[in-house]
Design a protein around this motif. Sequence first.
Motif, PDB file in Angstrom:
ATOM      1  N   GLU A  15      33.626   4.305 -35.852  1.00  0.00           N
ATOM      2  CA  GLU A  15      33.693   4.498 -37.300  1.00  0.00           C
ATOM      3  C   GLU A  15      32.687   3.650 -38.056  1.00  0.00           C
ATOM      4  OE1 GLU A  15      37.487   4.457 -39.214  1.00  0.00           O
ATOM      5  OE2 GLU A  15      38.463   5.238 -37.430  1.00  0.00           O
ATOM      6  N   ASN A  16      32.509   2.407 -37.650  1.00  0.00           N
ATOM      7  CA  ASN A  16      31.712   1.470 -38.439  1.00  0.00           C
ATOM      8  C   ASN A  16      30.317   1.192 -37.889  1.00  0.00           C
ATOM      9  OD1 ASN A  16      33.932   1.158 -40.144  1.00  0.00           O
ATOM     10  ND2 ASN A  16      34.775  -0.458 -38.873  1.00  0.00           N
ATOM     11  N   SER A  17      29.917   1.929 -36.885  1.00  0.00           N
ATOM     12  CA  SER A  17      28.589   1.668 -36.329  1.00  0.00           C
ATOM     13  C   SER A  17      27.958   2.974 -35.857  1.00  0.00           C
ATOM     14  CB  SER A  17      28.674   0.682 -35.165  1.00  0.00           C
ATOM     15  OG  SER A  17      29.320   1.269 -34.063  1.00  0.00           O
ATOM     16  N   ASN A  18      26.729   2.882 -35.424  1.00  0.00           N
ATOM     17  CA  ASN A  18      26.010   4.048 -34.912  1.00  0.00           C
ATOM     18  C   ASN A  18      26.091   4.107 -33.396  1.00  0.00           C
ATOM     19  OD1 ASN A  18      25.321   4.830 -37.447  1.00  0.00           O
ATOM     20  ND2 ASN A  18      23.192   4.203 -37.321  1.00  0.00           N
ATOM     21  N   SER A  19      27.233   3.776 -32.857  1.00  0.00           N
ATOM     22  CA  SER A  19      27.393   3.859 -31.406  1.00  0.00           C
ATOM     23  C   SER A  19      28.432   4.917 -31.072  1.00  0.00           C
ATOM     24  CB  SER A  19      27.793   2.500 -30.819  1.00  0.00           C
ATOM     25  OG  SER A  19      29.060   2.117 -31.282  1.00  0.00           O
ATOM     26  N   ALA A  20      28.312   5.429 -29.867  1.00  0.00           N
ATOM     27  CA  ALA A  20      29.236   6.460 -29.398  1.00  0.00           C
ATOM     28  C   ALA A  20      29.550   6.203 -27.929  1.00  0.00           C
ATOM     29  CB  ALA A  20      28.608   7.837 -29.561  1.00  0.00           C
ATOM     30  N   LYS A  21      30.778   6.542 -27.544  1.00  0.00           N
ATOM     31  CA  LYS A  21      31.162   6.523 -26.135  1.00  0.00           C
ATOM     32  C   LYS A  21      31.040   7.941 -25.619  1.00  0.00           C
ATOM     33  CE  LYS A  21      34.487   2.741 -26.140  1.00  0.00           C
ATOM     34  NZ  LYS A  21      35.905   2.388 -25.913  1.00  0.00           N
ATOM     35  N   VAL A  66      31.432  12.224 -13.847  1.00  0.00           N
ATOM     36  CA  VAL A  66      31.053  10.817 -13.777  1.00  0.00           C
ATOM     37  C   VAL A  66      32.248  10.011 -14.273  1.00  0.00           C
ATOM     38  CG1 VAL A  66      29.488   9.037 -14.637  1.00  0.00           C
ATOM     39  CG2 VAL A  66      28.612  11.324 -14.171  1.00  0.00           C
ATOM     40  N   GLU A  67      32.669   9.031 -13.484  1.00  0.00           N
ATOM     41  CA  GLU A  67      33.889   8.297 -13.824  1.00  0.00           C
ATOM     42  C   GLU A  67      33.735   7.404 -15.053  1.00  0.00           C
ATOM     43  OE1 GLU A  67      36.096   6.332 -10.792  1.00  0.00           O
ATOM     44  OE2 GLU A  67      35.479   7.783  -9.288  1.00  0.00           O
ATOM     45  N   GLU A  68      32.665   6.645 -15.124  1.00  0.00           N
ATOM     46  CA  GLU A  68      32.502   5.666 -16.192  1.00  0.00           C
ATOM     47  C   GLU A  68      31.992   6.308 -17.474  1.00  0.00           C
ATOM     48  OE1 GLU A  68      30.296   2.159 -15.278  1.00  0.00           O
ATOM     49  OE2 GLU A  68      31.127   2.031 -13.268  1.00  0.00           O
ATOM     50  N   GLU A  69      32.535   5.826 -18.599  1.00  0.00           N
ATOM     51  CA  GLU A  69      32.008   6.221 -19.892  1.00  0.00           C
ATOM     52  C   GLU A  69      30.758   5.399 -20.172  1.00  0.00           C
ATOM     53  OE1 GLU A  69      35.053   5.606 -22.803  1.00  0.00           O
ATOM     54  OE2 GLU A  69      35.974   7.531 -22.400  1.00  0.00           O
ATOM     55  N   GLU A  70      29.867   5.962 -20.964  1.00  0.00           N
ATOM     56  CA  GLU A  70      28.671   5.223 -21.345  1.00  0.00           C
ATOM     57  C   GLU A  70      28.677   5.019 -22.840  1.00  0.00           C
ATOM     58  OE1 GLU A  70      24.908   5.999 -19.719  1.00  0.00           O
ATOM     59  OE2 GLU A  70      25.699   7.163 -18.057  1.00  0.00           O
ATOM     60  N   LYS A  71      28.142   3.887 -23.263  1.00  0.00           N
ATOM     61  CA  LYS A  71      28.016   3.612 -24.681  1.00  0.00           C
ATOM     62  C   LYS A  71      26.555   3.779 -25.048  1.00  0.00           C
ATOM     63  CE  LYS A  71      29.605   0.406 -28.163  1.00  0.00           C
ATOM     64  NZ  LYS A  71      30.306  -0.844 -28.438  1.00  0.00           N
ATOM     65  N   ILE A  72      26.308   4.488 -26.131  1.00  0.00           N
ATOM     66  CA  ILE A  72      24.943   4.779 -26.527  1.00  0.00           C
ATOM     67  C   ILE A  72      24.785   4.566 -28.026  1.00  0.00           C
ATOM     68  CG2 ILE A  72      25.393   7.241 -26.847  1.00  0.00           C
ATOM     69  CD1 ILE A  72      22.561   7.728 -25.708  1.00  0.00           C
ATOM     70  N   GLN A  73      23.598   4.146 -28.422  1.00  0.00           N
ATOM     71  CA  GLN A  73      23.293   3.990 -29.835  1.00  0.00           C
ATOM     72  C   GLN A  73      22.763   5.313 -30.385  1.00  0.00           C
ATOM     73  OE1 GLN A  73      23.992   1.532 -31.795  1.00  0.00           O
ATOM     74  NE2 GLN A  73      24.672   0.150 -30.205  1.00  0.00           N
ATOM     75  N   VAL A  74      23.322   5.725 -31.504  1.00  0.00           N
ATOM     76  CA  VAL A  74      22.918   6.967 -32.150  1.00  0.00           C
ATOM     77  C   VAL A  74      22.038   6.594 -33.341  1.00  0.00           C
ATOM     78  CG1 VAL A  74      23.762   9.016 -33.341  1.00  0.00           C
ATOM     79  CG2 VAL A  74      25.075   8.043 -31.450  1.00  0.00           C
ATOM     80  N   LEU A 108      22.067   5.848 -20.405  1.00  0.00           N
ATOM     81  CA  LEU A 108      21.648   7.166 -20.843  1.00  0.00           C
ATOM     82  C   LEU A 108      20.779   7.038 -22.098  1.00  0.00           C
ATOM     83  CD1 LEU A 108      22.193  10.206 -20.308  1.00  0.00           C
ATOM     84  CD2 LEU A 108      24.070  10.025 -21.918  1.00  0.00           C
ATOM     85  N   ALA A 109      19.621   7.635 -22.084  1.00  0.00           N
ATOM     86  CA  ALA A 109      18.757   7.640 -23.254  1.00  0.00           C
ATOM     87  C   ALA A 109      19.259   8.692 -24.247  1.00  0.00           C
ATOM     88  CB  ALA A 109      17.318   7.959 -22.844  1.00  0.00           C
ATOM     89  N   TYR A 110      18.976   8.487 -25.524  1.00  0.00           N
ATOM     90  CA  TYR A 110      19.453   9.395 -26.562  1.00  0.00           C
ATOM     91  C   TYR A 110      18.919  10.819 -26.337  1.00  0.00           C
ATOM     92  CZ  TYR A 110      20.475  11.285 -31.172  1.00  0.00           C
ATOM     93  OH  TYR A 110      20.939  12.063 -32.198  1.00  0.00           O
ATOM     94  N   THR A 111      17.654  10.927 -25.987  1.00  0.00           N
ATOM     95  CA  THR A 111      17.074  12.255 -25.759  1.00  0.00           C
ATOM     96  C   THR A 111      17.726  12.934 -24.553  1.00  0.00           C
ATOM     97  OG1 THR A 111      15.282  11.208 -24.504  1.00  0.00           O
ATOM     98  CG2 THR A 111      14.831  11.751 -26.795  1.00  0.00           C
TER      99      THR A 111
END
Length: 105
Positions: A65-71, A77-85, A44-47
């Motif tokens: 908490e310690n990074s710019n990533s989010a789940k 949709v079954e799977e979670e995605e990890k994205i950089q914020v 998934l793209a940030y936009t």
Amino acid sequence: MKDKPKNKDIVSIIIISILVIAMLIGIVTIIKQGTEKEKQQEKLAYTELIQKIGNGEIERIELSENSNSAKIKIKNVEEEEKIQVPNRQAFIELIQDEIKERQLC
């Protein structure tokens, strides 16, 4: 004199073996790069995430908490995605604004 042809045969076999191994490594590398590109395209793209938040398509967001990533958990949709914020504070403010808007509706 019989030793020389045998040596040439051994050298030829070694050279052919090295070439075959190099070709196999090249093929595996190309295939691996192709699958990595496909995985990146599926992410998934940030936009796109911002659009999905606005459309109410996101079920859950977990910020690290310690990074710019989010789940991200997208509805249906079954799977979670990890994205950089890119900007953590701006992202938090965006989410808070969306929550306020939804509560007012």
